[in-house]
Write an enzyme that holds these catalytic residues in place. Structure first.
Site, PDB file in Angstrom:
ATOM      1  N   ASP A 248       5.628 110.079  66.337  1.00  0.00           N
ATOM      2  CA  ASP A 248       5.054 108.741  66.188  1.00  0.00           C
ATOM      3  C   ASP A 248       4.009 108.805  65.080  1.00  0.00           C
ATOM      4  O   ASP A 248       3.263 109.784  64.986  1.00  0.00           O
ATOM      5  CB  ASP A 248       4.401 108.311  67.518  1.00  0.00           C
ATOM      6  CG  ASP A 248       4.183 106.815  67.614  1.00  0.00           C
ATOM      7  OD1 ASP A 248       4.733 106.188  68.544  1.00  0.00           O
ATOM      8  OD2 ASP A 248       3.431 106.265  66.766  1.00  0.00           O
TER       9      ASP A 248
ATOM     10  N   TYR B 231      13.242  90.574  61.632  1.00  0.00           N
ATOM     11  CA  TYR B 231      13.133  91.596  62.686  1.00  0.00           C
ATOM     12  C   TYR B 231      14.498  91.797  63.360  1.00  0.00           C
ATOM     13  O   TYR B 231      15.014  92.920  63.423  1.00  0.00           O
ATOM     14  CB  TYR B 231      12.066  91.189  63.715  1.00  0.00           C
ATOM     15  CG  TYR B 231      12.167  91.976  64.996  1.00  0.00           C
ATOM     16  CD1 TYR B 231      11.917  93.348  65.004  1.00  0.00           C
ATOM     17  CD2 TYR B 231      12.542  91.358  66.198  1.00  0.00           C
ATOM     18  CE1 TYR B 231      12.038  94.082  66.175  1.00  0.00           C
ATOM     19  CE2 TYR B 231      12.652  92.084  67.365  1.00  0.00           C
ATOM     20  CZ  TYR B 231      12.410  93.452  67.352  1.00  0.00           C
ATOM     21  OH  TYR B 231      12.541  94.175  68.509  1.00  0.00           O
TER      22      TYR B 231
ATOM     23  N   ARG C 210       6.591  76.826  69.122  1.00  0.00           N
ATOM     24  CA  ARG C 210       6.489  77.907  68.142  1.00  0.00           C
ATOM     25  C   ARG C 210       7.810  77.962  67.365  1.00  0.00           C
ATOM     26  O   ARG C 210       8.883  77.948  67.980  1.00  0.00           O
ATOM     27  CB  ARG C 210       6.244  79.225  68.882  1.00  0.00           C
ATOM     28  CG  ARG C 210       5.998  80.413  67.991  1.00  0.00           C
ATOM     29  CD  ARG C 210       5.553  81.635  68.781  1.00  0.00           C
ATOM     30  NE  ARG C 210       6.577  82.139  69.687  1.00  0.00           N
ATOM     31  CZ  ARG C 210       6.438  83.227  70.440  1.00  0.00           C
ATOM     32  NH1 ARG C 210       5.309  83.896  70.423  1.00  0.00           N
ATOM     33  NH2 ARG C 210       7.408  83.628  71.234  1.00  0.00           N
TER      34      ARG C 210
ATOM     35  N   LEU D 258       3.677  86.818  76.009  1.00  0.00           N
ATOM     36  CA  LEU D 258       3.107  85.875  76.977  1.00  0.00           C
ATOM     37  C   LEU D 258       2.288  86.545  78.089  1.00  0.00           C
ATOM     38  O   LEU D 258       1.123  86.164  78.301  1.00  0.00           O
ATOM     39  CB  LEU D 258       4.247  85.028  77.589  1.00  0.00           C
ATOM     40  CG  LEU D 258       3.804  83.993  78.609  1.00  0.00           C
ATOM     41  CD1 LEU D 258       2.894  82.947  77.977  1.00  0.00           C
ATOM     42  CD2 LEU D 258       5.020  83.317  79.254  1.00  0.00           C
TER      43      LEU D 258
HETATM   44  N1  UDP Z   1       4.628  81.706  74.796  1.00  0.00           N
HETATM   45  C1  UDP Z   1       3.687  80.714  75.030  1.00  0.00           C
HETATM   46  N2  UDP Z   1       2.385  80.966  74.704  1.00  0.00           N
HETATM   47  C2  UDP Z   1       1.972  82.147  74.155  1.00  0.00           C
HETATM   48  C3  UDP Z   1       2.952  83.169  73.934  1.00  0.00           C
HETATM   49  C4  UDP Z   1       4.265  82.897  74.267  1.00  0.00           C
HETATM   50  O1  UDP Z   1       4.011  79.626  75.507  1.00  0.00           O
HETATM   51  O2  UDP Z   1       0.775  82.287  73.861  1.00  0.00           O
HETATM   52  C5  UDP Z   1       6.030  81.452  75.161  1.00  0.00           C
HETATM   53  C6  UDP Z   1       7.007  81.580  74.005  1.00  0.00           C
HETATM   54  O3  UDP Z   1       7.171  80.336  73.363  1.00  0.00           O
HETATM   55  C7  UDP Z   1       8.283  82.028  74.717  1.00  0.00           C
HETATM   56  C8  UDP Z   1       7.771  82.819  75.919  1.00  0.00           C
HETATM   57  O4  UDP Z   1       6.408  82.446  76.086  1.00  0.00           O
HETATM   58  O5  UDP Z   1       8.990  80.931  75.202  1.00  0.00           O
HETATM   59  C9  UDP Z   1       7.848  84.312  75.728  1.00  0.00           C
HETATM   60  O6  UDP Z   1       7.265  84.627  74.485  1.00  0.00           O
HETATM   61  P1  UDP Z   1       7.000  86.114  74.042  1.00  0.00           P
HETATM   62  O7  UDP Z   1       6.314  86.071  72.702  1.00  0.00           O
HETATM   63  O8  UDP Z   1       6.322  86.862  75.138  1.00  0.00           O
HETATM   64  O9  UDP Z   1       8.461  86.747  73.902  1.00  0.00           O
HETATM   65  P2  UDP Z   1       9.751  86.265  73.042  1.00  0.00           P
HETATM   66  O10 UDP Z   1      10.601  85.482  73.993  1.00  0.00           O
HETATM   67  O11 UDP Z   1       9.267  85.484  71.879  1.00  0.00           O
HETATM   68  O12 UDP Z   1      10.382  87.571  72.666  1.00  0.00           O
END
Ligand code: UDP
Length: 322
Positions: free
Chosen positions: A31, A139, A281, A190
């Site tokens: 790493d 990504y 988002r 999240l």
């Molecule tokens: N999300 C949210 N607020 C935050 C971060 C994430 O509402 O501050 C929502 C995001 O739109 C998604 C879900 O939570 O629907 C999971 O997001 P995360 O970034 O954890 O994982 P992803 O699904 O993007 O890989």
């Protein structure tokens, strides 16, 4: 087996390394600590600090390796849109160097950390492995390119390879003495963000949209406990077959909405956790849920830590230990 774990100082890599050691394997972690943490490398692993592309050849050159578990990667979707060069270099070029080292030193097995982001916006949910792969950001595209590279090495050079496509990895590895979990310098996920509110380091959680075509209007995701993921990696190692590249989705097959996650965090932490609705988002699909039937059928994998409160309470235990 003697195994190389790339990215073993990161979240999923460190947890998998811990499981491998517990199962009696000899683990070498490589790493560069660009996003990982030295103290996340589990006790019992040999640690080599080095950049993947440059150091893989030397590490594998020591000989005796029976497999590589490849986690080292850049994994921020937003950053990949802004600075794609980091992803083509850090993910694709570095993985190419790793594969060349695997080939040069005759390492028979590879397990690769792929992602649901290879599918992009789904046509159907739950998403099976046969779904079209149309990543919507660099990504996901970089991970898909590596998947294709691995297929060609399996076919041409006899590698026994498995790609595991993770859905939303969550929770933490919490044992008697060990606490391994998610701690990114830039946190976008999240559950850790919601738990920062409970811990008092963030004022409120933003809910990215409540006008999605879902039961409560917030996005639905398939949260999978990191220990369940680790179980799948161990199974993939033992089921790998030469000249084959198998691809498996890993999720619980059940979706939880953003509001359900926030509610589970309130229950587990006892904190009111203020939430404010924010705009959607960019690039978020409404619903992402895995079909993991293939992993169940072929690997005998069954996630056992699927209750949302269990996932959150392990993440909370980890967050409080920091
Ligand atoms: N999300 C949210 N607020 C935050 C971060 C994430 O509402 O501050 C929502 C995001 O739109 C998604 C879900 O939570 O629907 C999971 O997001 P995360 O970034 O954890 O994982 P992803 O699904 O993007 O890989």
């Amino acid at each position: 087996m003697k195994l190389l774990v790339t990215g073993g100082a990161g979240y999923v890599g460190s947890v998998c390394a811990a499981h491998l050691i517990e199962a009696g394997h000899e683990v070498v972690v490589l790493d560069d600590l660009s996003t990982g943490h030295r103290d996340a490398v589990p006790a019992g692993a040999t640690f080599v600090e080095g950049e993947l592309g440059a150091a893989a050849g030397e590490v594998l050159g020591a000989g005796g390796f029976e497999g590589v578990l490849h986690f080292a990667a850049r994994s921020l979707v937003g950053e990949s849109v802004q600075r794609p060069e980091l992803y083509w270099d850090g993910n694709v070029v570095a993985s190419f160097r790793l594969l060349e080292a695997v080939r040069a030193h005759g390492v028979p097995r590879l397990v690769f950390s792929s992602t649901a982001a290879t599918y992009g916006e789904p046509e159907q949910v739950p998403i099976p492995e046969t779904a079209p792969t149309r990543p919507t950001n660099p990504y996901g595209a970089s991970k898909l390119a590596i998947d294709h590279m691995i297929t060609s090495y399996a076919t041409a050079h006899g590698l026994a390879a498995t790609s595991l496509r993770y859905f939303n990895v969550a929770g933490a590895h919490v044992t008697g003495t060990e606490r391994l979990g998610e701690r990114h310098a830039v946190e976008t996920h999240l559950i850790p963000l919601v738990l920062q509110v409970a811990a008092g380091t963030r004022e409120s959680i933003s809910i990215y949209g409540e006008d999605w075509p879902t039961p409560d209007g917030t996005c639905v995701r398939d949260y999978i406990h990191v220990d369940d993921l680790a179980d799948a990696h161990l199974l993939a190692l033992t089921h790998a077959t030469g000249s084959r590249h198998d691809v498996y989705n890993l999720g619980s097959g059940h979706g939880f909405s953003v509001r359900e996650v926030v509610e589970a965090c309130r229950t587990v932490t006892g904190h009111p956790i203020p939430a404010v609705v924010a705009p959607r988002r960019a690039g978020d699909p409404a619903v992402l849920v895995a079909s993991s039937e293939l992993a169940a059928e072929r690997l005998g994998w069954k996630p056992s830590r699927t209750e949302l409160e269990r996932i959150v309470s392990d993440a909370w235990e980890f967050a409080r230990s920091r």
